[in-house]
Design an enzyme around this catalytic site. Structure first.
Site, PDB file in Angstrom:
ATOM      1  N   PHE A   1       0.880  -1.173   0.000  1.00 50.27           N
ATOM      2  CA  PHE A   1       0.000   0.000   0.000  1.00 50.27           C
ATOM      3  C   PHE A   1       0.912   1.216   0.000  1.00 50.27           C
ATOM      4  CE2 PHE A   1      -2.034   3.665   1.623  1.00 50.27           C
ATOM      5  CZ  PHE A   1      -3.404   3.551   1.434  1.00 50.27           C
ATOM      6  N   GLU A   2       0.914   1.915  -1.110  1.00 51.59           N
ATOM      7  CA  GLU A   2       1.598   3.196  -1.148  1.00 51.59           C
ATOM      8  C   GLU A   2       0.921   4.070  -2.193  1.00 51.59           C
ATOM      9  OE1 GLU A   2       5.756   2.540  -2.018  1.00 51.59           O
ATOM     10  OE2 GLU A   2       5.390   2.324  -4.165  1.00 51.59           O
ATOM     11  N   ILE A   3       0.780   5.331  -1.852  1.00 51.87           N
ATOM     12  CA  ILE A   3       0.274   6.335  -2.788  1.00 51.87           C
ATOM     13  C   ILE A   3       1.390   7.363  -2.926  1.00 51.87           C
ATOM     14  CG2 ILE A   3      -1.574   7.950  -3.350  1.00 51.87           C
ATOM     15  CD1 ILE A   3      -3.354   6.471  -1.362  1.00 51.87           C
TER      16      ILE A   3
END
Length: 390
Positions: free
Chosen positions: A261-263
């Site tokens: 999970f990375e933005i």
């Protein structure tokens, strides 16, 4: 009983004829227009499927996957669509080291009205560099005692995610990307746009779970990183977060952002500092001679090159990656999340608490930032998702 013929000739028939005519016409008009109304609704739906919404940010949801991940990816997409993307229709980009099957393409396209793009990896980005000593590498794989220690595909995946994902042609025009993986789950309605939030607040990196790494996989990563810092001190941000990663004896403690999970603002990965750092690591060979993951590489880079206020903890987004749950406090009883926060330990884990302490120290010098007894332990690594040829 009055026969139809007699009624036709009676005055009652002529008396009610106008009403009968109006009724027949009304019924005809309703019957005639019903398919037109249905056709109009259907046409609107089709148009919205082929004409994506105008987005305030050039962004996409991106996954590196195999054809065999179809079910797990559909699960992740279904939840992300329901929780967020049905209201925004950001495009999806799916990448693979082999061509996607028609079954895969149709399976994911059926779940969204957003645009879906499919891409393949080239030999440079998905391969073993020419400077890797093959004999040494084969011996490393033979004796490795850590998860995925004997897998080419996992190492290729980590190297690609660390240094080549942001350079793929399908991401070339993007400002931001949101990484997803098969079998992950999202438990909260996301009532705002994280891409817009990051752009408006100058945030470069967004994360949700922080854990410790298997140290046997990164034995020389910190020493190699220190060498890079000594050669390039001017690249380190003034209000950096390196203290979060370094323990008391000046060694790397293993904390990192879980990159499943990375933005990310892609200008960070495209920056001169990040690209120089990746190239330095790549030449050192640790992606293959050990098993350096993209997560600690991303985390070390963010801690070095970004200021503390350019990194954001999305703790309001309930998220599950197989084996680890991140659930907002109180979500089991209230709010727009449905997850059991009593089973979520990462918020009180060593890496998360230390991150908050160091961030406060960096941005608010002089303010107290107490220490707590918290859970700490090794991360349970996920399976490699690409590399078996579909």
């Amino acid at each position: 009983m009055v026969s139809a013929a007699r009624y036709f000739h009676s005055r009652n028939f002529w008396k009610h004829l106008p009403v009968l005519i109006i009724g027949v016409l009304a019924g005809y008009l309703v019957a005639y227009n019903r398919p037109l109304i249905q056709q109009s609704i259907s046409t609107t739906s089709i148009e919205s499927n082929t004409s994506p919404l105008q987005h305030p940010v050039r962004a996409a949801i991106v996954a590196l996957v195999r054809n065999s991940d179809l079910f797990g990816l559909r699960l992740a997409m279904r939840q992300l669509e329901d929780r967020f993307n049905r209201n925004h229709q950001y495009p999806y980009i799916f990448l693979n080291d082999v061509p996607f099957t028609e079954e895969f393409k149709q399976g994911v396209q059926a779940l969204t009205k957003a645009e879906v793009k499919f891409g393949e990896l080239d030999e440079q980005s998905w391969g073993i560099p020419s400077w890797i000593d093959q004999e040494r590498y084969e011996e490393v794989k033979r004796v490795a005692q850590y998860p995925h220690g004997n897998k080419d595909s996992y190492r290729k995946m980590c190297r690609f995610q660390a240094g080549y994902l942001h350079r793929h042609p399908l991401l070339r025009d993007l400002e931001y990307y949101w990484r997803i993986e098969p079998d992950v789950e999202y438990f909260c309605d996301i009532d705002y746009d994280p891409f817009v939030f990051m752009k408006q607040n100058g945030i470069k990196y967004g994360w949700n779970i922080a854990m410790t790494e298997f140290m046997d996989t990164i034995k020389t990563l910190w020493n190699t990183t220190k060498e890079f810092i000594e050669k390039n001190p001017d690249l380190i941000a003034d209000k950096n977060m390196l203290e979060w990663l370094v323990d008391g004896d000046n060694g790397y403690g293993g904390c990192h952002f879980w990159s499943n999970f990375e933005i990310v603002d892609l200008s960070f990965y495209r920056s001169q500092a990040y690209q120089q750092y990746f190239d330095y690591l790549d030449r050192a060979g640790g992606f293959f001679y050990e098993r350096w993951g993209d997560a600690p590489v991303h985390s070390l880079a963010a801690a070095m090159f970004l200021n503390a206020d350019q990194i954001h903890y999305f703790e309001d987004i309930g998220y599950f990656h197989p084996s680890v749950l991140s659930c907002p406090k109180g979500a089991s009883k209230q709010g727009k999340c449905v997850c059991d926060d009593t089973r979520s330990f990462v918020q009180d884990g060593h890496c998360t608490v230390r991150y908050k302490q160091v961030r406060k120290k960096v941005l608010q010098p002089g303010e107290p930032y107490g220490v707590h007894d918290v859970h700490s332990g090794p991360v349970i690594m996920a399976e490699a998702y690409v590399g078996t040829g579909g």
